[in-house]
Design a protein around this motif. Structure first.
Motif, mmCIF file in Angstrom:
data_model
loop_
_atom_site.group_PDB
_atom_site.id
_atom_site.type_symbol
_atom_site.label_atom_id
_atom_site.label_comp_id
_atom_site.label_asym_id
_atom_site.label_seq_id
_atom_site.Cartn_x
_atom_site.Cartn_y
_atom_site.Cartn_z
ATOM 1 N N MET A 1 -17.447 43.569 89.853
ATOM 2 C CA MET A 1 -17.918 44.816 88.958
ATOM 3 C C MET A 1 -17.635 45.758 89.543
ATOM 4 O O MET A 1 -17.789 45.984 90.590
ATOM 5 N N LYS A 2 -17.447 47.007 88.644
ATOM 6 C CA LYS A 2 -16.878 48.146 89.109
ATOM 7 C C LYS A 2 -17.171 49.311 87.857
ATOM 8 O O LYS A 2 -17.493 48.809 86.702
ATOM 9 N N ILE A 3 -17.393 50.640 88.359
ATOM 10 C CA ILE A 3 -17.929 51.686 87.718
ATOM 11 C C ILE A 3 -16.715 52.783 87.739
ATOM 12 O O ILE A 3 -16.622 53.080 88.837
ATOM 13 N N LYS A 4 -16.275 53.102 86.507
ATOM 14 C CA LYS A 4 -15.190 54.348 86.660
ATOM 15 C C LYS A 4 -15.965 55.363 86.211
ATOM 16 O O LYS A 4 -16.356 55.527 85.355
ATOM 17 N N VAL A 5 -15.684 56.490 86.982
ATOM 18 C CA VAL A 5 -16.162 57.988 86.449
ATOM 19 C C VAL A 5 -15.292 58.384 85.763
ATOM 20 O O VAL A 5 -14.079 58.897 86.023
ATOM 21 N N LEU A 6 -15.509 58.680 84.540
ATOM 22 C CA LEU A 6 -14.689 59.186 83.464
ATOM 23 C C LEU A 6 -14.809 60.531 83.099
ATOM 24 O O LEU A 6 -14.620 60.947 81.786
ATOM 25 N N GLY A 7 -15.860 61.272 83.673
ATOM 26 C CA GLY A 7 -16.411 62.479 83.151
ATOM 27 C C GLY A 7 -17.581 62.955 84.381
ATOM 28 O O GLY A 7 -18.081 62.054 84.935
ATOM 29 N N ALA A 8 -17.715 64.212 84.186
ATOM 30 C CA ALA A 8 -18.983 64.904 85.047
ATOM 31 C C ALA A 8 -18.780 64.594 86.659
ATOM 32 O O ALA A 8 -19.596 64.257 87.296
ATOM 33 N N GLY A 9 -17.424 64.292 86.891
ATOM 34 C CA GLY A 9 -16.979 64.011 88.480
ATOM 35 C C GLY A 9 -16.168 65.127 88.974
ATOM 36 O O GLY A 9 -15.704 65.943 88.270
ATOM 37 N N GLY A 10 -15.986 64.965 90.230
ATOM 38 C CA GLY A 10 -15.080 66.158 90.620
ATOM 39 C C GLY A 10 -15.600 67.645 90.494
ATOM 40 O O GLY A 10 -14.718 68.465 90.455
ATOM 41 N N GLY A 11 -17.035 67.618 90.698
ATOM 42 C CA GLY A 11 -17.537 69.307 90.825
ATOM 43 C C GLY A 11 -17.414 69.559 89.141
ATOM 44 O O GLY A 11 -17.580 71.023 88.823
ATOM 45 N N GLU A 12 -17.170 68.801 88.237
ATOM 46 C CA GLU A 12 -17.301 68.819 86.677
ATOM 47 C C GLU A 12 -18.643 68.595 86.299
ATOM 48 O O GLU A 12 -19.327 67.693 86.529
ATOM 49 N N VAL A 13 -19.235 69.578 85.293
ATOM 50 C CA VAL A 13 -20.402 69.236 84.680
ATOM 51 C C VAL A 13 -20.454 68.686 83.338
ATOM 52 O O VAL A 13 -21.491 68.268 82.858
ATOM 53 N N THR A 14 -19.217 68.649 82.766
ATOM 54 C CA THR A 14 -19.185 68.264 81.342
ATOM 55 C C THR A 14 -18.437 66.935 81.481
ATOM 56 O O THR A 14 -17.818 66.579 82.304
ATOM 57 N N GLY A 15 -18.484 66.501 79.987
ATOM 58 C CA GLY A 15 -17.574 65.295 80.014
ATOM 59 C C GLY A 15 -18.261 64.191 80.281
ATOM 60 O O GLY A 15 -17.460 62.838 80.470
ATOM 61 N N SER A 16 -19.494 63.866 80.667
ATOM 62 C CA SER A 16 -20.280 62.761 81.094
ATOM 63 C C SER A 16 -19.937 61.382 80.536
ATOM 64 O O SER A 16 -19.704 61.251 79.463
ATOM 65 N N CYS A 17 -19.187 60.469 81.187
ATOM 66 C CA CYS A 17 -18.662 59.228 81.015
ATOM 67 C C CYS A 17 -18.654 58.387 81.803
ATOM 68 O O CYS A 17 -17.912 58.732 82.764
ATOM 69 N N TYR A 18 -19.172 57.043 81.956
ATOM 70 C CA TYR A 18 -18.981 56.013 82.904
ATOM 71 C C TYR A 18 -18.558 54.911 82.371
ATOM 72 O O TYR A 18 -19.154 54.364 81.257
ATOM 73 N N PHE A 210 -26.868 56.831 90.223
ATOM 74 C CA PHE A 210 -25.838 57.974 89.633
ATOM 75 C C PHE A 210 -27.131 59.086 89.418
ATOM 76 O O PHE A 210 -27.753 59.074 88.655
ATOM 77 N N LEU A 211 -27.123 60.063 90.128
ATOM 78 C CA LEU A 211 -27.943 61.172 90.064
ATOM 79 C C LEU A 211 -27.258 62.603 89.711
ATOM 80 O O LEU A 211 -26.357 62.868 90.179
ATOM 81 N N GLU A 212 -27.774 63.224 88.705
ATOM 82 C CA GLU A 212 -27.219 64.411 88.307
ATOM 83 C C GLU A 212 -27.578 65.452 89.293
ATOM 84 O O GLU A 212 -28.430 65.632 89.945
ATOM 85 N N SER A 213 -26.616 66.636 89.361
ATOM 86 C CA SER A 213 -26.902 67.521 90.302
ATOM 87 C C SER A 213 -26.702 68.984 90.001
ATOM 88 O O SER A 213 -26.276 70.072 90.921
ATOM 89 N N THR A 214 -26.990 69.287 88.742
ATOM 90 C CA THR A 214 -26.333 70.603 87.991
ATOM 91 C C THR A 214 -27.464 71.686 88.839
ATOM 92 O O THR A 214 -26.626 72.650 89.235
ATOM 93 N N TYR A 215 -28.460 71.414 89.204
ATOM 94 C CA TYR A 215 -29.275 72.496 90.078
ATOM 95 C C TYR A 215 -29.601 72.039 91.522
ATOM 96 O O TYR A 215 -30.724 72.230 91.949
ATOM 97 N N GLY A 216 -28.666 71.362 92.014
ATOM 98 C CA GLY A 216 -28.843 70.570 93.304
ATOM 99 C C GLY A 216 -29.296 71.507 94.366
ATOM 100 O O GLY A 216 -29.373 71.324 95.465
ATOM 101 N N PRO A 437 -23.699 73.149 94.294
ATOM 102 C CA PRO A 437 -24.777 72.478 94.250
ATOM 103 C C PRO A 437 -24.861 70.864 94.653
ATOM 104 O O PRO A 437 -25.872 70.414 95.150
ATOM 105 N N ARG A 438 -23.897 70.228 94.233
ATOM 106 C CA ARG A 438 -23.746 68.739 94.548
ATOM 107 C C ARG A 438 -23.780 68.487 96.267
ATOM 108 O O ARG A 438 -24.531 67.778 96.657
ATOM 109 N N THR A 439 -23.116 69.381 97.002
ATOM 110 C CA THR A 439 -22.913 69.217 98.245
ATOM 111 C C THR A 439 -24.330 69.534 98.805
ATOM 112 O O THR A 439 -24.760 69.174 99.816
ATOM 113 N N ALA A 440 -25.007 70.604 98.337
ATOM 114 C CA ALA A 440 -26.510 70.843 98.861
ATOM 115 C C ALA A 440 -27.491 69.896 98.753
ATOM 116 O O ALA A 440 -28.146 69.521 99.421
#
Ligand SMILES: [Zn+2]
Length: 464
Positions: A1-18, A210-216, A437-440
């Protein structure tokens, strides 16, 4: 089993999709639109390759465009399966996707009218209204807190996320070859103690989070302080017969401000004066809010028990048509005008700004995020003049920025959510945040719990 990050990854906040994949099932968690420069960069097409025809199901955390805006593209590729969401999310998704299809058609039309060279192919909207309607028919309601089977070997349980009406965190129970893996997707989390909605629920068991980090990296100004600030501004405006203009996102902020004004009137802090909700979409969103009292928090329930909102809002007008909107110009003031777009990039708010920005008695209250380059951002940054509809307008109105009405949990609340799941030491994957924010947030999680969160890039595959 695996999960591919198809949005909201790589420092991006939009396009959420797994994309969750096992030997026997394929499920998407959210299918959001990339917005801003990223969307223009072509990430929105093609969305998910050929996989979508073989998808078993989609589950949705909530109805914001950056979580549902690519759904109609699945209709392109032949996906006819179920899309599971809470009943309120289903209604909101209808509102948001129909609006998105309309805006895309308008944008394409405008682009083709203004920019097309003879050798250039006209641009097409990302999807049509009928594709949006097709995909909306595939939405299936699910209750909160009851695991349901969504695909062979995959069950999903939705829990309150406190972010917008109907919003949920989703826990997936994923089975493969006799092994079960529990994966929690926080979705977008709301701030604790915000009005109308219940606070987010927490989880105590998971293998992967999987945790959001918009205002991390920061906290918002406390809500109560923001309410005080807001009340003071409105008081001043009313005392001088001034107009208050609020660029408003249609879903969430418009309903919060409506409730605030109602409660100010009920407590007799300010006598009722004309209030205009000048946005057909916000009017419809308010109706959807009104249809879901089961999602209100205790304070909201108690407030309504004491008396209906309509009783407080006798001076409020819903401006559905363009003519209704123009009529507002005849209101001498004081008055309170909520209109879209939220960042003053288009819509009816532009007309109100054009008519009132020159006036030192007018107030503009900025209650939401303003992207760089938007008219709203220029006002926040103290521009002395702006251009609206090709006309230069001096800015003499008083501009206020209130940060405490955010629909997102700040750093402290994100950690409060995480605190409950931390003892079982899950693998932590931080998404939906810019890299700062993500790194913090990752650093704090490491310091507090000795866990090393993964910060995946776009397209990264996580093996479970
Ligand atoms: Zn959201």
């Amino acid at each position: 089993m695996k999960i591919k990050v198809l949005g909201a990854g790589g420092g991006e906040v939009t396009g959420s999709c797994y994309f969750v994949e096992t030997q026997q099932a394929k499920v998407l968690v959210d299918c959001g639109l990339f917005q801003g420069t990223e969307g223009a960069g072509g990430l929105n097409r093609p969305p998910l390759g050929a996989d979508s025809a073989k998808l078993d199901a989609v589950v949705l955390t909530h109805a914001h465009l950056d979580h549902v805006g690519r759904l109609p593209l699945l209709a392109h590729t032949g996906f006819t399966g179920p899309i599971y969401a809470t009943p309120a999310t289903i209604e909101m998704t209808g509102l948001i996707l129909r609006d998105a299809a309309k805006i895309q058609a308008q944008d394409a039309e405008r682009h083709n009218r203004n920019h097309q060279r003879p050798d250039e192919k006209p641009i097409e909207p990302l999807y049509s209204l009928s594709e949006a309607e097709t995909i909306l028919r595939q939405l299936k309601p699910v209750p909160y807190d009851e695991p349901i089977s969504v695909a062979p070997g995959i069950r999903a349980c939705f829990a309150e996320a406190g972010h917008m009406l109907g919003s949920a965190s989703i826990k997936l129970f994923i089975e493969e070859a006799g092994r079960e893996c529990k994966v929690v997707f926080s979705g977008d989390l709301g701030p604790k103690g915000a009005p109308i909605l219940r606070d987010f629920e927490t989880f105590s068991q998971a293998d992967v989070v999987f945790l959001e980090s918009t205002y991390g990296d920061r906290d918002h100004r406390p809500y109560a302080e923001t309410v005080e600030q807001f009340t003071e501004i409105v008081k001043q405006a009313v005392a001088r017969q001034g107009k208050v203009l609020v660029p408003t996102f249609a879903v969430g902020r418009a309903q919060l401000l409506t409730l605030l004004l109602a409660s100010i009137f009920r407590k007799k802090i300010i006598a009722p004066f004309p209030v205009f909700l000048d946005s057909p979409m916000a009017i419809e969103a308010s109706r959807i809010y009104a249809r879901h009292p089961e999602l209100y928090d205790d304070d909201m329930v108690a407030y309504l028990k004491e008396g209906p909102l309509e009783q407080d809002l006798a001076t409020m007008k819903m401006s559905a048509t363009a003519d209704d909107s123009k009529q507002i110009n005849n209101c001498p003031g004081p008055c309170f005008i909520m209109a879209g777009a939220g960042m003053c990039t288009a819509g009816r708010i532009l007309h109100h700004l054009r008519h009132n920005l020159w006036n030192p008695q007018a107030h503009v209250i900025i209650v939401g995020y303003q992207a760089r380059g938007s008219l709203g951002r220029m006002l926040v940054d103290g521009a002395k003049k702006v251009t609206i509809f090709g006309e230069t307008i001096l800015v003499k109105a008083q501009i206020h920025t209130l940060g405490g009405f955010s629909a997102h949990a700040g750093q402290t609340d994100l950690l409060k959510w995480f605190e409950f799941i931390a003892p079982v030491k899950p693998r932590v994957i931080l998404t939906h945040g810019e890299n700062g924010p993500r790194t913090a947030l990752a650093k704090l999680i490491t310091e507090h719990y000795g866990l090393k969160p993964l910060l995946p890039g776009l397209g990264e595959i996580i093996e479970l």
